[in-house]
Design an enzyme around this catalytic site. Structure first.
Site, PDB file in Angstrom:
ATOM      1  CB  SER A  28      14.763  17.257 -35.191  1.00 17.87           C
ATOM      2  OG  SER A  28      15.131  18.235 -34.257  1.00 17.87           O
ATOM      3  N   GLY A 100      15.365  15.952 -24.374  1.00 16.05           N
ATOM      4  CA  GLY A 100      14.008  16.477 -24.235  1.00 16.05           C
ATOM      5  C   GLY A 100      13.085  15.972 -25.330  1.00 16.05           C
ATOM      6  NE  ARG A 128      14.958  20.589 -21.580  1.00 10.86           N
ATOM      7  CZ  ARG A 128      15.328  20.249 -22.817  1.00 10.86           C
ATOM      8  NH1 ARG A 128      16.210  19.276 -23.004  1.00 10.86           N
ATOM      9  NH2 ARG A 128      14.811  20.868 -23.847  1.00 10.86           N
ATOM     10  CD  GLN A 175      11.471  19.062 -27.465  1.00 11.60           C
ATOM     11  OE1 GLN A 175      11.113  19.289 -26.307  1.00 11.60           O
ATOM     12  NE2 GLN A 175      12.736  18.909 -27.794  1.00 11.60           N
ATOM     13  CG  ASP A 321      17.659  23.775 -30.873  1.00 16.22           C
ATOM     14  OD1 ASP A 321      17.127  24.210 -29.834  1.00 16.22           O
ATOM     15  OD2 ASP A 321      17.250  22.764 -31.474  1.00 16.22           O
ATOM     16  NE  ARG A 393      21.435  22.375 -30.016  1.00 15.29           N
ATOM     17  CZ  ARG A 393      21.742  21.507 -30.986  1.00 15.29           C
ATOM     18  NH1 ARG A 393      22.860  21.642 -31.668  1.00 15.29           N
ATOM     19  NH2 ARG A 393      20.935  20.499 -31.267  1.00 15.29           N
TER      20      ARG A 393
HETATM   21  O1  SPQ Z   1      15.847  17.298 -27.402  1.00 15.95           O
HETATM   22  P1  SPQ Z   1      16.246  18.528 -26.673  1.00 15.95           P
HETATM   23  O2  SPQ Z   1      17.117  18.187 -25.505  1.00 15.95           O
HETATM   24  O3  SPQ Z   1      15.080  19.380 -26.254  1.00 15.95           O
HETATM   25  O4  SPQ Z   1      17.143  19.367 -27.718  1.00 15.95           O
HETATM   26  C1  SPQ Z   1      17.151  20.716 -28.210  1.00 15.95           C
HETATM   27  C2  SPQ Z   1      18.649  20.979 -28.624  1.00 15.95           C
HETATM   28  O5  SPQ Z   1      19.183  22.073 -28.426  1.00 15.95           O
HETATM   29  O6  SPQ Z   1      19.223  20.060 -29.186  1.00 15.95           O
HETATM   30  C3  SPQ Z   1      16.659  21.773 -27.232  1.00 15.95           C
HETATM   31  F1  SPQ Z   1      17.317  21.904 -26.176  1.00 15.95           F
HETATM   32  O7  SPQ Z   1      16.412  20.816 -29.445  1.00 15.95           O
HETATM   33  C4  SPQ Z   1      14.979  20.800 -29.552  1.00 15.95           C
HETATM   34  C5  SPQ Z   1      14.475  22.155 -30.011  1.00 15.95           C
HETATM   35  O8  SPQ Z   1      14.859  23.194 -29.163  1.00 15.95           O
HETATM   36  C6  SPQ Z   1      14.611  19.737 -30.555  1.00 15.95           C
HETATM   37  C7  SPQ Z   1      13.215  19.866 -31.062  1.00 15.95           C
HETATM   38  C8  SPQ Z   1      12.607  18.752 -31.812  1.00 15.95           C
HETATM   39  O9  SPQ Z   1      13.338  17.872 -32.317  1.00 15.95           O
HETATM   40  O10 SPQ Z   1      11.361  18.739 -31.926  1.00 15.95           O
HETATM   41  C9  SPQ Z   1      12.465  21.025 -30.900  1.00 15.95           C
HETATM   42  C10 SPQ Z   1      12.951  22.201 -30.162  1.00 15.95           C
HETATM   43  O11 SPQ Z   1      12.380  22.218 -28.879  1.00 15.95           O
HETATM   44  P2  SPQ Z   1      10.961  22.932 -28.560  1.00 15.95           P
HETATM   45  O12 SPQ Z   1      10.874  22.914 -27.059  1.00 15.95           O
HETATM   46  O13 SPQ Z   1      11.096  24.320 -29.115  1.00 15.95           O
HETATM   47  O14 SPQ Z   1       9.898  22.149 -29.180  1.00 15.95           O
END
Ligand code: SPQ
Length: 438
Positions: A28, A100, A128, A175, A321, A393
Protein backbone atom coordinates in the site's frame (compact mmCIF):
# COMPACT_ATOMS: atom_id res chain seq x y z
CA UNK A 1 1.86 -8.89 -16.16
CA UNK A 2 0.32 -12.08 -14.80
CA UNK A 3 1.44 -15.27 -16.48
CA UNK A 4 -0.90 -17.94 -17.79
CA UNK A 5 1.41 -20.85 -16.80
CA UNK A 6 0.20 -22.87 -13.86
CA UNK A 7 2.84 -22.34 -11.21
CA UNK A 8 2.33 -25.00 -8.55
CA UNK A 9 3.65 -24.87 -4.97
CA UNK A 10 4.46 -28.31 -3.54
CA UNK A 11 4.76 -28.16 0.22
CA UNK A 12 6.06 -30.99 2.41
CA UNK A 13 4.06 -31.55 5.53
CA UNK A 14 5.35 -30.56 8.96
CA UNK A 15 8.52 -28.73 9.95
CA UNK A 16 9.03 -25.55 11.90
CA UNK A 17 10.00 -21.96 11.12
CA UNK A 18 13.02 -20.30 12.67
CA UNK A 19 15.50 -17.46 12.22
CA UNK A 20 15.32 -13.73 11.43
CA UNK A 21 13.87 -12.40 8.25
CA UNK A 22 12.64 -9.25 6.61
CA UNK A 23 9.64 -9.55 4.31
CA UNK A 24 9.38 -7.18 1.30
CA UNK A 25 8.15 -3.60 1.46
CA UNK A 26 4.59 -2.58 2.18
CA UNK A 27 2.45 -2.75 -0.97
CA UNK A 28 0.00 0.00 0.00
CA UNK A 29 2.78 2.44 0.90
CA UNK A 30 4.82 1.53 -2.21
CA UNK A 31 1.88 2.39 -4.50
CA UNK A 32 1.34 5.69 -2.75
CA UNK A 33 5.05 6.59 -2.85
CA UNK A 34 4.99 6.45 -6.66
CA UNK A 35 1.70 8.31 -6.96
CA UNK A 36 2.46 11.15 -4.57
CA UNK A 37 6.15 11.30 -5.51
CA UNK A 38 5.07 11.82 -9.13
CA UNK A 39 2.71 14.65 -8.18
CA UNK A 40 5.22 16.38 -5.92
CA UNK A 41 7.56 19.19 -6.82
CA UNK A 42 11.16 17.97 -6.73
CA UNK A 43 12.82 14.58 -6.45
CA UNK A 44 11.41 11.92 -4.13
CA UNK A 45 13.74 9.11 -3.09
CA UNK A 46 12.12 5.89 -1.93
CA UNK A 47 13.81 3.09 0.01
CA UNK A 48 12.39 -0.35 0.80
CA UNK A 49 10.08 -0.19 -2.26
CA UNK A 50 8.17 -3.40 -2.99
CA UNK A 51 9.46 -4.80 -6.28
CA UNK A 52 6.29 -6.85 -6.76
CA UNK A 53 4.06 -6.78 -9.83
CA UNK A 54 1.31 -4.64 -8.27
CA UNK A 55 3.59 -1.79 -7.21
CA UNK A 56 5.48 -2.12 -10.51
CA UNK A 57 2.18 -1.72 -12.38
CA UNK A 58 1.72 1.63 -10.65
CA UNK A 59 5.31 2.59 -11.43
CA UNK A 60 4.88 1.75 -15.14
CA UNK A 61 1.60 3.65 -15.29
CA UNK A 62 3.31 6.83 -14.03
CA UNK A 63 6.12 6.39 -16.55
CA UNK A 64 3.41 6.19 -19.22
CA UNK A 65 2.02 9.43 -17.77
CA UNK A 66 5.33 11.14 -18.49
CA UNK A 67 7.10 10.85 -15.13
CA UNK A 68 10.81 10.00 -15.07
CA UNK A 69 11.34 7.24 -12.53
CA UNK A 70 14.67 5.49 -11.95
CA UNK A 71 14.76 2.01 -10.47
CA UNK A 72 13.67 0.01 -8.72
CA UNK A 73 17.01 -1.45 -7.76
CA UNK A 74 17.58 -2.94 -4.35
CA UNK A 75 14.34 -1.34 -3.15
CA UNK A 76 15.43 2.13 -4.21
CA UNK A 77 13.38 4.34 -6.54
CA UNK A 78 14.01 7.94 -7.62
CA UNK A 79 11.01 9.89 -8.85
CA UNK A 80 11.30 13.23 -10.63
CA UNK A 81 8.04 14.78 -9.54
CA UNK A 82 6.16 16.77 -12.19
CA UNK A 83 3.86 18.69 -9.84
CA UNK A 84 0.08 18.33 -9.59
CA UNK A 85 -0.46 19.57 -13.14
CA UNK A 86 2.51 18.04 -14.92
CA UNK A 87 1.22 14.59 -15.95
CA UNK A 88 1.00 13.91 -19.72
CA UNK A 89 -1.60 11.98 -21.72
CA UNK A 90 -0.57 8.30 -21.98
CA UNK A 91 -0.12 6.78 -25.45
CA UNK A 92 -2.57 3.95 -24.74
CA UNK A 93 -4.56 2.19 -22.01
CA UNK A 94 -2.81 1.82 -18.66
CA UNK A 95 -2.58 -1.88 -17.76
CA UNK A 96 -2.73 -2.31 -14.00
CA UNK A 97 -2.50 -6.09 -13.98
CA UNK A 98 -3.96 -7.60 -10.82
CA UNK A 99 -3.88 -4.43 -8.74
CA UNK A 100 -7.12 -3.02 -7.33
CA UNK A 101 -5.26 -0.28 -5.45
CA UNK A 102 -3.63 1.00 -8.65
CA UNK A 103 -6.93 1.13 -10.51
CA UNK A 104 -9.08 2.70 -7.82
CA UNK A 105 -6.56 5.34 -6.73
CA UNK A 106 -5.64 6.21 -10.31
CA UNK A 107 -9.33 6.63 -11.19
CA UNK A 108 -9.54 9.50 -8.70
CA UNK A 109 -6.26 11.06 -9.69
CA UNK A 110 -6.89 10.85 -13.44
CA UNK A 111 -10.46 12.18 -13.13
CA UNK A 112 -8.87 15.56 -12.38
CA UNK A 113 -6.55 15.69 -15.42
CA UNK A 114 -6.97 17.66 -18.63
CA UNK A 115 -6.54 14.52 -20.81
CA UNK A 116 -8.51 11.29 -21.39
CA UNK A 117 -7.23 7.97 -20.10
CA UNK A 118 -8.27 4.33 -19.93
CA UNK A 119 -7.58 1.79 -17.17
CA UNK A 120 -7.50 -1.97 -17.78
CA UNK A 121 -6.20 -5.03 -15.93
CA UNK A 122 -6.17 -8.81 -15.81
CA UNK A 123 -9.27 -11.00 -15.65
CA UNK A 124 -9.58 -10.72 -11.88
CA UNK A 125 -9.21 -6.93 -11.82
CA UNK A 126 -11.62 -6.49 -14.75
CA UNK A 127 -14.31 -8.24 -12.70
CA UNK A 128 -13.90 -6.26 -9.47
CA UNK A 129 -16.49 -3.60 -8.54
CA UNK A 130 -15.56 -0.06 -9.58
CA UNK A 131 -18.86 1.79 -8.94
CA UNK A 132 -17.73 2.31 -5.37
CA UNK A 133 -15.29 4.87 -6.85
CA UNK A 134 -16.98 5.98 -10.08
CA UNK A 135 -20.23 6.79 -8.18
CA UNK A 136 -18.79 9.38 -5.78
CA UNK A 137 -16.36 10.64 -8.45
CA UNK A 138 -19.40 11.38 -10.66
CA UNK A 139 -20.84 13.41 -7.76
CA UNK A 140 -17.62 15.44 -7.88
CA UNK A 141 -18.22 16.12 -11.58
CA UNK A 142 -16.00 13.40 -13.06
CA UNK A 143 -16.99 11.52 -16.21
CA UNK A 144 -15.94 7.87 -16.19
CA UNK A 145 -17.46 5.07 -18.30
CA UNK A 146 -17.54 1.51 -16.97
CA UNK A 147 -19.14 -1.68 -18.30
CA UNK A 148 -22.83 -2.20 -17.51
CA UNK A 149 -21.72 -4.31 -14.58
CA UNK A 150 -19.75 -1.39 -13.16
CA UNK A 151 -16.38 -2.95 -13.95
CA UNK A 152 -13.27 -1.90 -15.92
CA UNK A 153 -12.26 -0.86 -18.51
CA UNK A 154 -12.59 2.58 -16.98
CA UNK A 155 -12.68 5.28 -19.64
CA UNK A 156 -11.91 8.56 -17.94
CA UNK A 157 -12.86 11.78 -19.73
CA UNK A 158 -10.41 14.54 -18.93
CA UNK A 159 -11.04 18.26 -18.78
CA UNK A 160 -13.88 18.08 -16.23
CA UNK A 161 -14.21 20.63 -13.44
CA UNK A 162 -14.26 18.74 -10.16
CA UNK A 163 -15.88 20.10 -7.02
CA UNK A 164 -15.33 18.88 -3.47
CA UNK A 165 -17.97 16.69 -1.86
CA UNK A 166 -18.85 15.48 1.59
CA UNK A 167 -19.00 11.69 1.18
CA UNK A 168 -20.13 9.07 3.66
CA UNK A 169 -18.64 5.73 2.54
CA UNK A 170 -21.10 2.82 2.70
CA UNK A 171 -18.19 0.33 3.08
CA UNK A 172 -14.98 0.79 5.04
CA UNK A 173 -12.49 1.09 2.16
CA UNK A 174 -9.09 2.76 2.12
CA UNK A 175 -9.11 2.58 -1.66
CA UNK A 176 -12.34 4.57 -1.96
CA UNK A 177 -11.16 7.08 0.66
CA UNK A 178 -7.78 7.51 -1.06
CA UNK A 179 -9.35 7.76 -4.52
CA UNK A 180 -11.59 10.63 -3.39
CA UNK A 181 -8.80 12.43 -1.56
CA UNK A 182 -6.64 12.25 -4.70
CA UNK A 183 -9.51 13.62 -6.81
CA UNK A 184 -9.96 16.26 -4.09
CA UNK A 185 -6.46 17.59 -4.83
CA UNK A 186 -7.91 18.77 -8.16
CA UNK A 187 -11.34 19.85 -6.93
CA UNK A 188 -12.71 23.26 -6.15
CA UNK A 189 -13.41 23.55 -2.43
CA UNK A 190 -13.23 20.93 0.24
CA UNK A 191 -13.49 17.15 -0.08
CA UNK A 192 -14.44 15.23 3.08
CA UNK A 193 -14.64 11.44 3.35
CA UNK A 194 -16.33 9.82 6.36
CA UNK A 195 -15.51 6.19 7.03
CA UNK A 196 -17.82 3.79 8.89
CA UNK A 197 -14.77 2.17 10.55
CA UNK A 198 -11.05 3.03 10.54
CA UNK A 199 -9.16 1.92 7.40
CA UNK A 200 -5.49 2.20 6.49
CA UNK A 201 -4.42 5.84 6.51
CA UNK A 202 -1.19 5.76 4.48
CA UNK A 203 -2.51 8.31 1.96
CA UNK A 204 -3.34 10.83 4.67
CA UNK A 205 0.03 10.31 6.39
CA UNK A 206 2.02 10.63 3.17
CA UNK A 207 0.12 13.72 2.01
CA UNK A 208 0.81 15.35 5.36
CA UNK A 209 4.48 14.27 5.16
CA UNK A 210 4.70 16.05 1.80
CA UNK A 211 3.31 19.25 3.26
CA UNK A 212 -0.28 18.94 2.03
CA UNK A 213 -2.74 19.82 4.81
CA UNK A 214 -5.20 17.00 5.57
CA UNK A 215 -7.59 17.31 8.51
CA UNK A 216 -8.30 13.98 10.12
CA UNK A 217 -10.63 13.61 13.06
CA UNK A 218 -13.25 11.15 14.27
CA UNK A 219 -13.33 8.98 11.16
CA UNK A 220 -13.33 11.89 8.69
CA UNK A 221 -10.52 13.02 6.40
CA UNK A 222 -10.80 16.38 4.63
CA UNK A 223 -8.61 18.35 2.27
CA UNK A 224 -8.99 21.34 -0.04
CA UNK A 225 -7.92 21.42 -3.67
CA UNK A 226 -5.33 23.72 -5.12
CA UNK A 227 -2.31 23.05 -2.89
CA UNK A 228 1.03 21.50 -3.77
CA UNK A 229 3.16 18.56 -2.63
CA UNK A 230 6.79 18.79 -1.56
CA UNK A 231 9.15 15.98 -2.57
CA UNK A 232 10.54 14.01 0.32
CA UNK A 233 12.36 10.81 1.29
CA UNK A 234 10.10 7.81 1.89
CA UNK A 235 11.26 4.70 3.79
CA UNK A 236 8.81 1.86 3.16
CA UNK A 237 8.55 -0.58 6.11
CA UNK A 238 8.15 -4.34 5.62
CA UNK A 239 4.56 -5.28 4.84
CA UNK A 240 2.58 -6.58 7.82
CA UNK A 241 0.25 -8.30 5.33
CA UNK A 242 3.23 -10.36 4.09
CA UNK A 243 4.55 -10.86 7.62
CA UNK A 244 1.13 -12.29 8.52
CA UNK A 245 1.87 -15.60 6.75
CA UNK A 246 4.96 -16.06 8.91
CA UNK A 247 3.15 -14.95 12.07
CA UNK A 248 0.58 -17.68 11.44
CA UNK A 249 3.11 -20.26 10.22
CA UNK A 250 5.34 -19.85 13.28
CA UNK A 251 2.32 -19.85 15.62
CA UNK A 252 0.94 -23.16 14.32
CA UNK A 253 4.20 -25.11 13.79
CA UNK A 254 5.45 -26.54 17.10
CA UNK A 255 9.01 -25.51 17.99
CA UNK A 256 8.99 -22.41 15.78
CA UNK A 257 10.56 -19.08 16.66
CA UNK A 258 10.93 -16.24 14.17
CA UNK A 259 12.04 -12.63 14.34
CA UNK A 260 10.39 -10.51 11.64
CA UNK A 261 12.35 -7.29 11.18
CA UNK A 262 11.19 -3.73 10.58
CA UNK A 263 7.49 -4.51 10.11
CA UNK A 264 5.01 -1.66 9.64
CA UNK A 265 2.68 -1.55 12.66
CA UNK A 266 0.46 1.35 11.66
CA UNK A 267 -2.56 0.92 13.98
CA UNK A 268 -4.89 0.79 10.97
CA UNK A 269 -3.12 -2.44 9.90
CA UNK A 270 -2.52 -4.36 13.12
CA UNK A 271 -5.82 -6.24 13.40
CA UNK A 272 -3.92 -9.45 12.63
CA UNK A 273 -1.84 -9.00 15.79
CA UNK A 274 -4.93 -8.37 17.92
CA UNK A 275 -6.78 -11.36 16.49
CA UNK A 276 -3.83 -13.75 16.84
CA UNK A 277 -3.20 -12.57 20.40
CA UNK A 278 -6.86 -13.20 21.29
CA UNK A 279 -6.38 -16.70 19.87
CA UNK A 280 -3.46 -17.24 22.24
CA UNK A 281 -0.52 -16.51 19.92
CA UNK A 282 2.84 -15.60 21.44
CA UNK A 283 3.90 -12.41 19.61
CA UNK A 284 6.18 -9.74 21.05
CA UNK A 285 6.41 -6.27 19.58
CA UNK A 286 10.07 -5.23 19.99
CA UNK A 287 11.89 -1.96 19.53
CA UNK A 288 8.94 0.15 18.32
CA UNK A 289 10.10 3.20 16.36
CA UNK A 290 8.98 5.47 13.56
CA UNK A 291 10.31 5.92 10.02
CA UNK A 292 8.92 8.50 7.62
CA UNK A 293 5.67 9.00 9.53
CA UNK A 294 4.91 5.26 9.83
CA UNK A 295 5.36 3.20 13.03
CA UNK A 296 7.53 0.06 12.69
CA UNK A 297 8.78 -2.66 15.04
CA UNK A 298 10.41 -6.09 15.05
CA UNK A 299 7.98 -8.91 15.76
CA UNK A 300 9.07 -12.03 17.63
CA UNK A 301 6.69 -14.96 17.26
CA UNK A 302 6.90 -18.34 18.95
CA UNK A 303 4.68 -21.38 18.46
CA UNK A 304 1.73 -21.48 20.84
CA UNK A 305 -1.49 -23.45 21.18
CA UNK A 306 -4.27 -21.42 19.55
CA UNK A 307 -7.95 -21.37 20.53
CA UNK A 308 -10.97 -20.54 18.40
CA UNK A 309 -12.61 -17.13 18.98
CA UNK A 310 -15.43 -14.95 17.73
CA UNK A 311 -13.59 -12.29 15.78
CA UNK A 312 -14.81 -8.84 16.86
CA UNK A 313 -16.33 -7.18 13.74
CA UNK A 314 -14.55 -3.89 14.49
CA UNK A 315 -11.22 -5.66 13.85
CA UNK A 316 -12.28 -6.76 10.34
CA UNK A 317 -11.18 -3.65 8.34
CA UNK A 318 -7.93 -3.58 10.33
CA UNK A 319 -7.08 -7.13 9.22
CA UNK A 320 -8.94 -7.30 5.91
CA UNK A 321 -6.08 -8.78 3.85
CA UNK A 322 -4.97 -11.20 6.55
CA UNK A 323 -8.05 -13.45 6.67
CA UNK A 324 -6.69 -16.13 4.32
CA UNK A 325 -3.82 -16.60 6.80
CA UNK A 326 -6.11 -16.22 9.81
CA UNK A 327 -8.44 -18.93 8.46
CA UNK A 328 -5.46 -21.29 8.51
CA UNK A 329 -4.74 -20.28 12.12
CA UNK A 330 -8.40 -21.02 12.93
CA UNK A 331 -8.14 -24.45 11.30
CA UNK A 332 -5.26 -25.24 13.67
CA UNK A 333 -6.94 -23.82 16.78
CA UNK A 334 -8.79 -25.75 19.41
CA UNK A 335 -12.49 -24.98 19.14
CA UNK A 336 -14.52 -22.86 16.78
CA UNK A 337 -13.65 -19.54 15.14
CA UNK A 338 -16.46 -17.37 13.83
CA UNK A 339 -15.95 -14.47 11.43
CA UNK A 340 -18.81 -12.11 10.54
CA UNK A 341 -19.02 -8.68 8.92
CA UNK A 342 -16.41 -9.51 6.27
CA UNK A 343 -18.47 -9.58 3.04
CA UNK A 344 -15.76 -7.42 1.44
CA UNK A 345 -13.63 -10.58 1.26
CA UNK A 346 -15.89 -11.77 -1.57
CA UNK A 347 -14.71 -8.98 -3.93
CA UNK A 348 -10.94 -9.18 -3.54
CA UNK A 349 -8.55 -10.78 -6.08
CA UNK A 350 -10.77 -13.86 -5.60
CA UNK A 351 -13.84 -14.56 -3.48
CA UNK A 352 -11.66 -15.17 -0.42
CA UNK A 353 -14.51 -16.67 1.64
CA UNK A 354 -15.48 -19.30 -0.94
CA UNK A 355 -11.97 -20.08 -2.18
CA UNK A 356 -10.57 -20.51 1.35
CA UNK A 357 -13.57 -22.63 2.41
CA UNK A 358 -13.15 -24.88 -0.66
CA UNK A 359 -9.43 -25.31 -0.01
CA UNK A 360 -9.82 -25.96 3.72
CA UNK A 361 -12.53 -28.53 3.01
CA UNK A 362 -10.25 -30.20 0.43
CA UNK A 363 -7.73 -30.58 3.30
CA UNK A 364 -10.38 -32.14 5.54
CA UNK A 365 -11.07 -29.06 7.68
CA UNK A 366 -14.62 -28.35 8.82
CA UNK A 367 -15.08 -24.88 7.32
CA UNK A 368 -18.50 -23.40 6.61
CA UNK A 369 -18.67 -20.27 4.46
CA UNK A 370 -21.41 -17.74 5.26
CA UNK A 371 -22.56 -14.65 3.37
CA UNK A 372 -20.23 -12.40 5.35
CA UNK A 373 -17.63 -14.68 6.88
CA UNK A 374 -16.83 -18.22 7.91
CA UNK A 375 -17.23 -20.71 10.74
CA UNK A 376 -14.18 -22.94 11.18
CA UNK A 377 -13.89 -25.86 13.59
CA UNK A 378 -10.23 -26.49 14.36
CA UNK A 379 -8.91 -30.02 13.89
CA UNK A 380 -6.47 -32.14 11.94
CA UNK A 381 -5.36 -31.02 8.45
CA UNK A 382 -4.88 -33.61 5.72
CA UNK A 383 -2.66 -33.33 2.66
CA UNK A 384 -4.25 -32.62 -0.70
CA UNK A 385 -4.53 -30.32 -3.69
CA UNK A 386 -6.03 -26.83 -3.45
CA UNK A 387 -6.58 -24.04 -5.96
CA UNK A 388 -5.54 -20.45 -5.24
CA UNK A 389 -7.61 -19.03 -8.13
CA UNK A 390 -4.71 -16.74 -8.96
CA UNK A 391 -4.96 -15.04 -5.57
CA UNK A 392 -1.54 -14.43 -3.99
CA UNK A 393 -2.83 -14.42 -0.42
CA UNK A 394 -4.71 -17.72 -0.82
CA UNK A 395 -1.56 -19.39 -2.23
CA UNK A 396 0.66 -18.24 0.65
CA UNK A 397 -1.94 -19.08 3.31
CA UNK A 398 -2.21 -22.69 2.11
CA UNK A 399 1.58 -22.97 1.91
CA UNK A 400 1.64 -22.27 5.68
CA UNK A 401 -1.20 -24.78 6.31
CA UNK A 402 1.19 -27.55 5.22
CA UNK A 403 3.20 -26.99 8.42
CA UNK A 404 0.39 -28.81 10.24
CA UNK A 405 -0.77 -31.16 7.46
CA UNK A 406 -0.43 -34.94 7.61
CA UNK A 407 0.50 -35.17 3.90
CA UNK A 408 1.92 -32.95 1.12
CA UNK A 409 -0.09 -29.91 0.04
CA UNK A 410 -0.07 -28.90 -3.66
CA UNK A 411 -1.34 -25.43 -4.53
CA UNK A 412 -2.32 -24.53 -8.09
CA UNK A 413 -2.07 -21.17 -9.83
CA UNK A 414 0.52 -19.45 -7.64
CA UNK A 415 2.19 -17.08 -10.14
CA UNK A 416 0.43 -14.07 -8.63
CA UNK A 417 2.36 -14.45 -5.38
CA UNK A 418 4.74 -12.14 -7.24
CA UNK A 419 2.17 -9.36 -7.12
CA UNK A 420 2.82 -8.74 -3.41
CA UNK A 421 5.62 -11.04 -2.26
CA UNK A 422 8.47 -11.61 -4.73
CA UNK A 423 10.89 -14.14 -3.27
CA UNK A 424 8.28 -15.77 -1.03
CA UNK A 425 9.35 -19.33 -1.85
CA UNK A 426 13.05 -18.70 -1.16
CA UNK A 427 12.39 -16.79 2.05
CA UNK A 428 9.89 -19.37 3.33
CA UNK A 429 12.25 -22.22 2.44
CA UNK A 430 15.08 -20.47 4.28
CA UNK A 431 12.86 -20.18 7.33
CA UNK A 432 12.14 -23.91 7.22
CA UNK A 433 9.07 -24.45 5.02
CA UNK A 434 9.50 -27.45 2.74
CA UNK A 435 8.27 -25.69 -0.40
CA UNK A 436 9.28 -26.23 -4.02
CA UNK A 437 7.80 -24.92 -7.25
CA UNK A 438 6.97 -26.49 -10.61
O1 SPQ B 1 -4.74 -3.73 -4.52
P1 SPQ B 1 -5.65 -4.87 -4.24
O2 SPQ B 1 -5.61 -5.86 -5.36
O3 SPQ B 1 -7.06 -4.45 -3.92
O4 SPQ B 1 -5.03 -5.60 -2.94
C1 SPQ B 1 -5.54 -6.03 -1.67
C2 SPQ B 1 -4.60 -7.22 -1.24
O5 SPQ B 1 -5.05 -8.22 -0.67
O6 SPQ B 1 -3.41 -7.08 -1.47
C3 SPQ B 1 -7.00 -6.45 -1.65
F1 SPQ B 1 -7.30 -7.44 -2.37
O7 SPQ B 1 -5.32 -5.02 -0.66
C4 SPQ B 1 -6.07 -3.80 -0.53
C5 SPQ B 1 -6.89 -3.83 0.74
O8 SPQ B 1 -7.77 -4.91 0.80
C6 SPQ B 1 -5.09 -2.66 -0.50
C7 SPQ B 1 -5.67 -1.39 0.02
C8 SPQ B 1 -4.94 -0.13 -0.16
O9 SPQ B 1 -3.72 -0.15 -0.41
O10 SPQ B 1 -5.58 0.94 -0.03
C9 SPQ B 1 -6.88 -1.36 0.71
C10 SPQ B 1 -7.71 -2.55 0.94
O11 SPQ B 1 -8.78 -2.55 0.03
P2 SPQ B 1 -10.20 -1.83 0.34
O12 SPQ B 1 -11.09 -2.30 -0.78
O13 SPQ B 1 -10.62 -2.35 1.68
O14 SPQ B 1 -9.99 -0.38 0.31
Amino acid sequence: MTTSTNLVFHVHPGGRLHGRLRVPGDKSISHRSIMLGSLAEGVTEVGGFLEGEDALATLKAFRALGVTIEGPGDGRVRIEGVGLHGLKAPAGPLDLGNSGTSMRLLAGLLAGQAFDSELVGDRSLMSRPMRRVTGPLAQMGARIDTTEAGTAPLRIHGGQRLRGIDYRMPVASAQVKSCLLLAGLYAEGRTCVHEPAPTRDHTERMLAGMGYPVDVSGGTACLSGGGSLRATRIEVPADISSAAFFLVGASIAPGSELLLEHVGINPTRTGVLDILERMGADIEVLNPRETGGEPVADLRVRAAPLRGIEIPPELVPLAIDEFPALFVAAACAEGTTVLTGAEELRVKESDRIQVMADGLQALGVEAHPTADGMVIHGGPIAGGRVHSHGDHRIAMAFAMAALRASGPVDIDDCANVNTSFPGFVDLAARAGLGVTVS
